[in-house]
Scaffold this motif. Structure first.
Motif, PDB file in Angstrom:
ATOM      1  N   ARG A   4       1.320   3.572  -4.458  1.00 26.78           N
ATOM      2  CA  ARG A   4       0.611   2.708  -3.319  1.00 26.78           C
ATOM      3  C   ARG A   4       0.460   1.682  -4.607  1.00 26.78           C
ATOM      4  N   TYR A   7       3.052  -1.076  -3.651  1.00 29.98           N
ATOM      5  CA  TYR A   7       2.915  -1.906  -1.834  1.00 29.98           C
ATOM      6  C   TYR A   7       1.691  -2.647  -1.447  1.00 29.98           C
ATOM      7  N   ALA A  51       6.484   5.852   7.380  1.00 34.63           N
ATOM      8  CA  ALA A  51       6.812   4.278   5.960  1.00 34.63           C
ATOM      9  C   ALA A  51       6.667   3.184   6.868  1.00 34.63           C
ATOM     10  N   CYS A  52       4.977   2.862   7.360  1.00 34.56           N
ATOM     11  CA  CYS A  52       5.358   1.213   8.631  1.00 34.56           C
ATOM     12  C   CYS A  52       5.174   0.044   7.425  1.00 34.56           C
ATOM     13  N   GLY A  53       4.348   0.289   6.002  1.00 32.45           N
ATOM     14  CA  GLY A  53       4.587  -0.925   5.845  1.00 32.45           C
ATOM     15  C   GLY A  53       3.541  -1.743   6.250  1.00 32.45           C
ATOM     16  N   THR A  71       1.624   4.935   9.959  1.00 35.07           N
ATOM     17  CA  THR A  71       1.012   5.836   8.444  1.00 35.07           C
ATOM     18  C   THR A  71       1.722   5.107   7.716  1.00 35.07           C
ATOM     19  N   ASP A  72       1.390   4.597   6.313  1.00 33.03           N
ATOM     20  CA  ASP A  72       1.572   4.277   5.202  1.00 33.03           C
ATOM     21  C   ASP A  72       0.859   4.359   4.362  1.00 33.03           C
ATOM     22  N   ALA A  78      -1.110  -0.633   5.224  1.00 35.67           N
ATOM     23  CA  ALA A  78      -1.175  -0.279   7.465  1.00 35.67           C
ATOM     24  C   ALA A  78      -2.693  -1.489   7.561  1.00 35.67           C
ATOM     25  N   CYS A 114      11.646   6.630   9.612  1.00 38.46           N
ATOM     26  CA  CYS A 114      11.034   6.616   7.950  1.00 38.46           C
ATOM     27  C   CYS A 114      11.580   5.288   7.136  1.00 38.46           C
ATOM     28  N   ALA A 118      11.898   4.148   2.399  1.00 36.86           N
ATOM     29  CA  ALA A 118      10.735   5.161   1.107  1.00 36.86           C
ATOM     30  C   ALA A 118      11.140   6.433   0.669  1.00 36.86           C
TER      31      ALA A 118
END
Length: 261
Positions: A4, A7, A51-53, A71-72, A78, A114, A118
């Motif tokens: 976390r 990113y 894991a949209c980044g 979602t991320d 996000a 995904c 990720a």
């Protein structure tokens, strides 16, 4: 740095890893859309990018009319995905969530994406199983998972120690991004040091961040998919799809119903 934190710290600069991030969203969206429509038929489809980044795949799919939710693990990433979508007049609801505990009802989505390596942030078999079980849960029967990772079958043989630099040309000059890889003694996991050199008044400002990956070969990932209750996975290679990584596609089986007389 944990995943976390990695990113969160990178969210404001993630697009600078691409020569042209917006063009990449279009290209990747088209490649994934082709896989979706080939398997599920003409869309639009209800898609979760779990894991949209900052929205690299989600924005591209939303552009093509799919109803995408992102979602991320990183709240900052996000939130940026939502801003990038809004700037393009696209609807993209987002949430900060762990793919091992998705905040959605059973059978909520036609497809889950995904992508971008990720899943290999999960470093144990238990965590991989938990993520795939959650993915299967939120897919409708017959729904499709599209999962992309680096080509680890080949990479595990050679264990590269670096990745070639990527150059982004921006209004203030060039940003250079490159990675050093430090393999663990087990030969399966590795730490990444990611360096970004940003132009700053004729010199460079350097940002460094790090994360750890589990280099699961494609067949091993396919085995985890089977164990999680997916149908037989299909490997789609970049030469065929135009996507930058191999993509494993797997369906949630449709339950068989027994007829009564």
């Amino acid at each position: 740095m944990n995943t976390r934190g990695f990113y969160d710290e990178l969210a404001d600069r993630y697009d600078l890893m691409y020569a042209d991030w917006d063009a990449s969203t279009t290209r990747q969206g088209r490649a994934l859309d082709a896989l979706l429509t080939t398997s599920l038929g003409p869309g639009p489809h209800t898609v979760l990018d779990d894991a949209c980044g900052i929205g690299t795949q989600a924005v591209g799919l939303a552009r093509l009319g799919h109803r995408v939710t992102g979602t991320d693990l990183s709240p900052r990433a996000a939130a940026r995905a939502a801003r990038e979508a809004a700037a393009r007049d696209l609807a993209l609801p987002v949430a900060a969530a762990d793919m091992r505990a998705l905040p959605f009802a059973d059978a909520s989505f036609d497809a889950v994406v995904c992508a971008d390596n990720a899943l290999p942030h999960l470093l144990t078999a238990e965590d991989v199983r938990a993520a795939l079980a959650e993915t299967r849960r939120v897919l409708r029967p017959g729904g499709l998972l599209l999962l992309s990772t680096r080509p680890y079958t080949a990479l595990r043989r050679i264990r590269p120690t670096s990745e070639a630099p990527h150059v982004h040309n921006g209004p203030d000059g060039r940003t250079i991004t490159f990675q050093l890889w430090h393999w663990h003694p087990d030969g399966e996991r590795y730490d990444v040091e990611l360096f970004q050199l940003l132009p700053s008044g004729g010199t460079w400002t350097t940002h460094t961040s790090g994360a750890t990956y589990w280099a699961l070969p494609e067949e091993e990932t396919a085995r985890y998919l089977r164990e999680a209750g997916f149908g037989e996975p299909v490997l789609h290679l970049p030469a065929a799809t135009g996507f930058h990584q191999p993509v494993l596609g797997a369906r949630r089986p449709v339950p068989h119903t027994r007829s009564t007389l």
